[in-house]
Design a protein around this motif. Structure first.
Motif, PDB file in Angstrom:
ATOM      1  N   THR A 276      -0.138 -32.617  22.844  1.00  0.00           N
ATOM      2  CA  THR A 276       0.362 -31.874  23.962  1.00  0.00           C
ATOM      3  C   THR A 276      -0.696 -31.454  24.910  1.00  0.00           C
ATOM      4  O   THR A 276      -0.602 -30.672  25.969  1.00  0.00           O
ATOM      5  CB  THR A 276       1.171 -30.666  23.444  1.00  0.00           C
ATOM      6  N   LEU A 281       1.065 -28.602  30.453  1.00  0.00           N
ATOM      7  CA  LEU A 281       2.129 -27.432  30.192  1.00  0.00           C
ATOM      8  C   LEU A 281       1.434 -26.072  30.834  1.00  0.00           C
ATOM      9  O   LEU A 281       2.258 -25.168  31.163  1.00  0.00           O
ATOM     10  CB  LEU A 281       1.619 -27.295  28.410  1.00  0.00           C
ATOM     11  N   LEU A 286       2.960 -22.661  29.761  1.00  0.00           N
ATOM     12  CA  LEU A 286       2.608 -22.890  28.467  1.00  0.00           C
ATOM     13  C   LEU A 286       1.101 -23.194  28.206  1.00  0.00           C
ATOM     14  O   LEU A 286       0.139 -23.643  28.997  1.00  0.00           O
ATOM     15  CB  LEU A 286       3.286 -23.981  27.748  1.00  0.00           C
ATOM     16  N   LEU A 292       4.983 -26.491  20.344  1.00  0.00           N
ATOM     17  CA  LEU A 292       5.921 -25.840  21.299  1.00  0.00           C
ATOM     18  C   LEU A 292       7.118 -25.141  20.388  1.00  0.00           C
ATOM     19  O   LEU A 292       7.584 -25.895  19.826  1.00  0.00           O
ATOM     20  CB  LEU A 292       6.463 -26.876  22.232  1.00  0.00           C
ATOM     21  N   ASP A 293       7.417 -23.807  20.623  1.00  0.00           N
ATOM     22  CA  ASP A 293       8.256 -23.279  19.873  1.00  0.00           C
ATOM     23  C   ASP A 293       9.811 -23.496  20.749  1.00  0.00           C
ATOM     24  O   ASP A 293       9.738 -23.616  21.986  1.00  0.00           O
ATOM     25  CB  ASP A 293       8.375 -21.709  19.936  1.00  0.00           C
ATOM     26  N   VAL A 294      10.883 -23.764  19.916  1.00  0.00           N
ATOM     27  CA  VAL A 294      11.814 -24.417  20.450  1.00  0.00           C
ATOM     28  C   VAL A 294      12.992 -23.445  19.607  1.00  0.00           C
ATOM     29  O   VAL A 294      13.033 -23.181  18.616  1.00  0.00           O
ATOM     30  CB  VAL A 294      12.262 -25.654  20.148  1.00  0.00           C
ATOM     31  N   ARG A 299      15.564 -26.551  23.020  1.00  0.00           N
ATOM     32  CA  ARG A 299      14.940 -26.057  24.123  1.00  0.00           C
ATOM     33  C   ARG A 299      13.790 -25.258  23.936  1.00  0.00           C
ATOM     34  O   ARG A 299      13.542 -24.585  23.025  1.00  0.00           O
ATOM     35  CB  ARG A 299      15.900 -25.184  24.907  1.00  0.00           C
ATOM     36  N   VAL A 300      12.624 -25.564  24.635  1.00  0.00           N
ATOM     37  CA  VAL A 300      11.315 -25.035  24.810  1.00  0.00           C
ATOM     38  C   VAL A 300      11.600 -23.427  25.001  1.00  0.00           C
ATOM     39  O   VAL A 300      12.168 -23.118  26.223  1.00  0.00           O
ATOM     40  CB  VAL A 300      10.098 -25.390  25.198  1.00  0.00           C
ATOM     41  N   THR A 301      11.248 -22.448  24.222  1.00  0.00           N
ATOM     42  CA  THR A 301      11.605 -20.949  24.393  1.00  0.00           C
ATOM     43  C   THR A 301      10.248 -20.485  25.531  1.00  0.00           C
ATOM     44  O   THR A 301       9.358 -21.111  25.374  1.00  0.00           O
ATOM     45  CB  THR A 301      11.270 -20.018  23.172  1.00  0.00           C
ATOM     46  N   TYR A 309      12.673 -29.247  26.986  1.00  0.00           N
ATOM     47  CA  TYR A 309      12.891 -29.621  25.509  1.00  0.00           C
ATOM     48  C   TYR A 309      11.813 -30.148  24.831  1.00  0.00           C
ATOM     49  O   TYR A 309      10.949 -30.894  25.498  1.00  0.00           O
ATOM     50  CB  TYR A 309      14.223 -30.423  25.371  1.00  0.00           C
ATOM     51  N   CYS A 310      11.873 -29.971  23.669  1.00  0.00           N
ATOM     52  CA  CYS A 310      10.672 -30.522  22.950  1.00  0.00           C
ATOM     53  C   CYS A 310      11.413 -31.093  21.479  1.00  0.00           C
ATOM     54  O   CYS A 310      11.997 -30.368  20.692  1.00  0.00           O
ATOM     55  CB  CYS A 310       9.600 -29.809  22.538  1.00  0.00           C
ATOM     56  N   ASN A 315       7.171 -29.873  18.079  1.00  0.00           N
ATOM     57  CA  ASN A 315       7.654 -28.476  17.908  1.00  0.00           C
ATOM     58  C   ASN A 315       7.331 -28.082  16.457  1.00  0.00           C
ATOM     59  O   ASN A 315       7.655 -26.741  16.048  1.00  0.00           O
ATOM     60  CB  ASN A 315       9.248 -28.430  17.880  1.00  0.00           C
TER      61      ASN A 315
END
Length: 480
Positions: A276, A281, A286, A292-294, A299-301, A309-310, A315
């Motif tokens: 990434t 980002l 980001l 990446l938190d999802v 969906r990426v938070t 999305y990731c 993730n």
């Protein structure tokens, strides 16, 4: 063409960044839902798994496993003889499975499902915007990051000059090194030790821990270490690499014990990092280069409006191809539903929630013996504060195992939640153990009560009779 026409042409419903298995599956689902979908890829369509990981590694491992299987049965043993595998033929077969590192077939498949391909490096350029060279793409509904992960090589003295292998070189090498040092005892390290030793390389496996496969049940690592040693691998636990040196010839690997290992090649199998970085980002708030938190719909938070999305490795939920493809199916369904204005209920185990990432991740390690696991280990159940019981049984004592291979050695464990007597996890170690796994995955995923498992009758005489033995042990032996 006018600027307005260009803008319309480069506006899609869904933009997928990365055409590995996860990206392909997301694109397939969204295109099938009638969403105009484009996928962007900077390397080969098919990704890491197809060319440098799952497919080539298993192609390298399978011939030796087949030969060992023949040698393990009296009557076939005499025909199989003691000759090693034909290394040149194994490498040629590997090349055929990766299409000689050409992606024509994968590109044709994308075209057949109505997904447009853009070649090049993609970068986010603000909300819903992606830049690929001179092209500027805009997404009406979703951008999906499916960029995978890369091997991490630690910063050590002399490492650059040593020209180390990563998993890519280890699965794509054209020659068998006379001596191979492998640093790291995880899945990649263990599988590549098995593969290259079977092809004739003298392999030294260097690892910090006490045994290979440290995230699995301890008996799994012990049995794999025994199998590797029997195959001629020099397994050295409890050591760390402090530096490397190389001129025009072999590489010298210095250890914290004061010893060193001389090898023709050195492979670092010491972890993964998300791909990434240089993805833009920072243009959407980001951190560049981060995992990446999802949420459970992928969906990426922390990104407003929920358009990003990731899916898959970046993730950090489960770095396995089959799990990434599972996430892709969930994400594709969620994107399509949201685009149609339909409600998306991400309740656990529903069509829009990747719940299995938390509770039922299956994995097979194709060493000799094989290791197959799903769900929680006993240590993980302990760490989670669960009241559990671990039930063990000698896999080799099952009639089907004795018929499968003379002198079959293996071990099985199921981890039972004492609160409701349902399976939390299971691990099988032994030749062909991977074929036992899906039944366990279903039991863990469906939360099947132990009392109901009694009615799932295993066919005789198969190795699956291990289920009956585990259930008998759970019933007959009091908990410690």
């Amino acid at each position: 063409m006018s600027d307005d026409a260009n803008a319309a042409h480069d506006t899609y419903d869904v933009i997928v960044i990365g055409a590995g298995p996860t990206g392909e599956n997301v694109a397939d689902r969204t295109a099938a839902a009638g969403l105009r979908t484009v996928i962007v890829e900077s390397e080969l369509v098919g990704g890491e798994c197809s060319y440098w990981a799952c497919i080539p590694s298993k192609a390298l491992l399978r011939p030796a496993a087949a030969l060992r299987a023949a040698r393990s049965v009296e009557g076939a043993r005499q025909v199989a003889g003691e000759r090693p595998v034909d290394a040149a033929a194994v490498l040629a077969r590997r090349d055929s499975f990766v299409g000689d590192w050409r992606d024509d077939g994968q590109v044709s498949w994308l075209d057949s499902v109505g997904v447009e391909l853009v070649r090049g490096h993609a970068r986010l350029d603000g909300p819903r915007r992606v830049v690929v060279g001179e092209r500027r793409l805009t997404a009406r509904h979703a951008v999906v990051v499916c960029t995978g992960s890369r091997a991490v090589v630690p910063e050590l003295p002399g490492v650059a000059a040593a020209r180390p292998w990563t998993s890519r070189e280890a699965t794509a090498a054209k020659q068998v090194p006379g001596r191979l040092a492998i640093v790291g005892g995880g899945v990649v390290g263990a599988e590549m030790a098995a593969a290259w030793s079977s092809l004739g390389s003298r392999v030294t496996l260097l690892m910090r821990g006490e045994r290979p496969l440290p995230r699995m049940e301890p008996f799994a690592g012990d049995l794999v270490a025994d199998g590797l040693r029997e195959a001629g691998v020099d397994v050295r636990p409890g050591v760390s690499v402090t530096g490397l040196s190389r001129g025009d010839g072999p590489v010298e690997v210095a250890l914290d014990s004061g010893d060193s290992v001389t090898a023709d090649e050195v492979l670092f199998a010491t972890g993964r990092a998300p791909r990434t970085d240089d993805l833009g980002l920072e243009t959407v708030g980001l951190e560049s280069g981060s995992w990446l938190d999802v949420d459970d719909s992928l969906r990426v938070t922390g990104v407003p409006d929920g358009w990003l999305y990731c899916v898959g490795d970046p993730n950090h939920r489960a770095l396995l191809t089959h799990q990434g493809k599972y996430q892709a199916r969930i994400a594709g369904a969620a994107i399509a539903a949201r685009a149609a204005g339909e409600p998306v209920d991400d309740t656990a185990w529903g069509p829009f929630a990747a719940t299995a990432d938390h509770a039922a991740v299956p994995q097979v390690v194709f060493t000799e013996p094989e290791v197959a696991s799903v769900g929680l280990t006993a240590a993980a159940a302990e760490a989670a504060g669960r009241r559990y019981r671990a039930v063990d049984y000698d896999l080799g004592s099952v009639s089907g195992a004795a018929l499968y291979a003379d002198g079959y050695r293996g071990q099985a464990r199921m981890v039972v939640d004492l609160a409701d007597e349902r399976l939390l996890g299971a691990t099988f170690v032994g030749p062909g153990a991977g074929e036992l796994l899906h039944a366990a995955t279903i039991a863990v995923t469906a939360r099947v009560p132990v009392s109901r498992l009694w009615h799932a009758v295993p066919a005789f005489p198969t190795v699956n009779e291990i289920w009956l033995r585990l259930l008998e042990t759970y019933r007959d032996q009091p908990a410690a």
